[in-house]
Design an enzyme around this catalytic site. Sequence first.
Site, PDB file in Angstrom:
ATOM      1  N   SER A 190       3.864  -2.123  10.253  1.00  0.00           N
ATOM      2  CA  SER A 190       5.311  -2.151  10.427  1.00  0.00           C
ATOM      3  C   SER A 190       5.958  -3.492  10.085  1.00  0.00           C
ATOM      4  O   SER A 190       6.910  -3.915  10.750  1.00  0.00           O
ATOM      5  CB  SER A 190       5.688  -1.701  11.841  1.00  0.00           C
ATOM      6  OG  SER A 190       5.246  -0.371  12.064  1.00  0.00           O
ATOM      7  N   HIS A 200      -9.173   0.962   5.232  1.00  0.00           N
ATOM      8  CA  HIS A 200      -7.875   1.186   5.868  1.00  0.00           C
ATOM      9  C   HIS A 200      -8.059   2.131   7.060  1.00  0.00           C
ATOM     10  O   HIS A 200      -8.870   3.057   7.005  1.00  0.00           O
ATOM     11  CB  HIS A 200      -6.877   1.769   4.865  1.00  0.00           C
ATOM     12  CG  HIS A 200      -5.489   1.784   5.408  1.00  0.00           C
ATOM     13  ND1 HIS A 200      -5.050   2.778   6.255  1.00  0.00           N
ATOM     14  CD2 HIS A 200      -4.470   0.908   5.283  1.00  0.00           C
ATOM     15  CE1 HIS A 200      -3.807   2.501   6.619  1.00  0.00           C
ATOM     16  NE2 HIS A 200      -3.432   1.377   6.038  1.00  0.00           N
ATOM     17  N   GLU A 233      -4.964  -4.987  10.910  1.00  0.00           N
ATOM     18  CA  GLU A 233      -3.958  -3.941  11.064  1.00  0.00           C
ATOM     19  C   GLU A 233      -4.195  -3.193  12.369  1.00  0.00           C
ATOM     20  O   GLU A 233      -4.965  -2.227  12.399  1.00  0.00           O
ATOM     21  CB  GLU A 233      -4.027  -2.960   9.891  1.00  0.00           C
ATOM     22  CG  GLU A 233      -3.756  -3.613   8.554  1.00  0.00           C
ATOM     23  CD  GLU A 233      -3.208  -2.616   7.539  1.00  0.00           C
ATOM     24  OE1 GLU A 233      -2.155  -2.883   6.974  1.00  0.00           O
ATOM     25  OE2 GLU A 233      -3.841  -1.572   7.337  1.00  0.00           O
ATOM     26  N   GLU A 241      -6.500   4.571   8.071  1.00  0.00           N
ATOM     27  CA  GLU A 241      -6.350   6.005   7.754  1.00  0.00           C
ATOM     28  C   GLU A 241      -7.621   6.552   7.122  1.00  0.00           C
ATOM     29  O   GLU A 241      -7.983   7.713   7.333  1.00  0.00           O
ATOM     30  CB  GLU A 241      -5.115   6.214   6.849  1.00  0.00           C
ATOM     31  CG  GLU A 241      -3.827   6.015   7.640  1.00  0.00           C
ATOM     32  CD  GLU A 241      -2.675   5.426   6.850  1.00  0.00           C
ATOM     33  OE1 GLU A 241      -2.699   5.480   5.608  1.00  0.00           O
ATOM     34  OE2 GLU A 241      -1.740   4.898   7.481  1.00  0.00           O
ATOM     35  N   GLY A 258       2.844   2.287  10.737  1.00  0.00           N
ATOM     36  CA  GLY A 258       3.771   3.391  10.504  1.00  0.00           C
ATOM     37  C   GLY A 258       4.480   3.851  11.768  1.00  0.00           C
ATOM     38  O   GLY A 258       5.084   4.920  11.797  1.00  0.00           O
ATOM     39  N   ASN A 260       0.868  -1.186   0.000  1.00  0.00           N
ATOM     40  CA  ASN A 260       0.000   0.000   0.000  1.00  0.00           C
ATOM     41  C   ASN A 260       0.900   1.229   0.000  1.00  0.00           C
ATOM     42  O   ASN A 260       1.506   1.558   1.016  1.00  0.00           O
ATOM     43  CB  ASN A 260      -0.885  -0.045   1.254  1.00  0.00           C
ATOM     44  CG  ASN A 260      -1.711   1.213   1.423  1.00  0.00           C
ATOM     45  OD1 ASN A 260      -1.814   2.025   0.504  1.00  0.00           O
ATOM     46  ND2 ASN A 260      -2.291   1.372   2.598  1.00  0.00           N
ATOM     47  N   LYS A 319       0.122   4.296  -0.282  1.00  0.00           N
ATOM     48  CA  LYS A 319      -0.488   5.486   0.325  1.00  0.00           C
ATOM     49  C   LYS A 319      -0.236   6.712  -0.566  1.00  0.00           C
ATOM     50  O   LYS A 319      -0.213   6.580  -1.780  1.00  0.00           O
ATOM     51  CB  LYS A 319       0.016   5.677   1.757  1.00  0.00           C
ATOM     52  CG  LYS A 319      -0.133   4.382   2.575  1.00  0.00           C
ATOM     53  CD  LYS A 319       0.140   4.548   4.037  1.00  0.00           C
ATOM     54  CE  LYS A 319      -0.035   3.192   4.738  1.00  0.00           C
ATOM     55  NZ  LYS A 319       0.148   3.276   6.170  1.00  0.00           N
TER      56      LYS A 319
HETATM   57  P1  PGA Z   1       3.155   0.267   7.618  1.00  0.00           P
HETATM   58  O1  PGA Z   1       1.684   0.446   7.015  1.00  0.00           O
HETATM   59  O2  PGA Z   1       3.712  -1.010   7.036  1.00  0.00           O
HETATM   60  O3  PGA Z   1       3.920   1.490   7.151  1.00  0.00           O
HETATM   61  O4  PGA Z   1       3.025   0.203   9.090  1.00  0.00           O
HETATM   62  C1  PGA Z   1       0.833  -0.653   6.880  1.00  0.00           C
HETATM   63  C2  PGA Z   1      -0.487  -0.203   6.317  1.00  0.00           C
HETATM   64  O5  PGA Z   1      -0.931   0.903   6.665  1.00  0.00           O
HETATM   65  O6  PGA Z   1      -1.126  -0.916   5.529  1.00  0.00           O
END
Ligand code: PGA
Length: 249
Positions: free
Chosen positions: A212, A94, A166, A96, A172, A9, A11
């Site tokens: 992560s 997601h 997640e 976010e 992140g 992803n 983003k």
């Molecule tokens: P990340 O993001 O690997 O940077 O933690 C995962 C995601 O948001 O799908």
Amino acid sequence: MRSKIVAGNWKMNKNLAETESLLTELSAKLPDTSAEVMVAPTYINLMEAVRHLESSAIEVIAQNMHFAQNGAYTGEISADMLLNIGVETVIIGHSERRAYFGETDAILAKKVKTALSKSMRSIFCFGEELEDRKADTHFNVVEKQLKNALFSLNANDWSKIVLAYEPVWAIGTGETASPEQAQEMHAFVRKTIAEAYNDDIAANVSILYGGSVKPANAKEIFSKPDVDGGLIGGAALAADDFVAIIKAI
Ligand code: PGA
């Protein structure tokens, strides 16, 4: 049989030139794998990514879409528009999108229904916040997210659903759920689906872990029996890291 999946992803990262260059590098370095490999660039570069990967095994997927067919939804993208350029899988829910764009379980339920009505595959994301885990309510929170958005689906619909657990506190942040925490939640999700539907559906749905995931921790996380792959954010932005994660599955 459920499939193994590694999905990147991206983003809101990578302009057109950077997208092309990362895709070129990824295609050149893609290892032999039985896993499905997917990348989700930004909307504006989706079409170019599809063209770029025409003869590649890497699938281009979308980060989001609207639930409506078409109409007065300024700034939005429909399922038909995605299908029209060759995108058949979409990430829905997601954290976010939930946190910054007000996407509720009810909205996400509509998005999943729209995707299904177009025979698109959804990668449905869910996961608890840090406070939920501290309060020991993470199982309830996850159960509710799944129930609200997915449990009105028909049994047949589940062949088009991929799940991605997640935990918000691990996205992140550099904080990863331990492989044991991931396994515990994935097993819980499978049990919850088995109770709501049946053992077959629970056994056949792919459940990815996201938060992560890095080359250094991927192997251990992927070794857990109920973890079928990963949804990768930050580490999907560098070809070598993403390739190392694919090799870990
Ligand atoms: P990340 O993001 O690997 O940077 O933690 C995962 C995601 O948001 O799908």
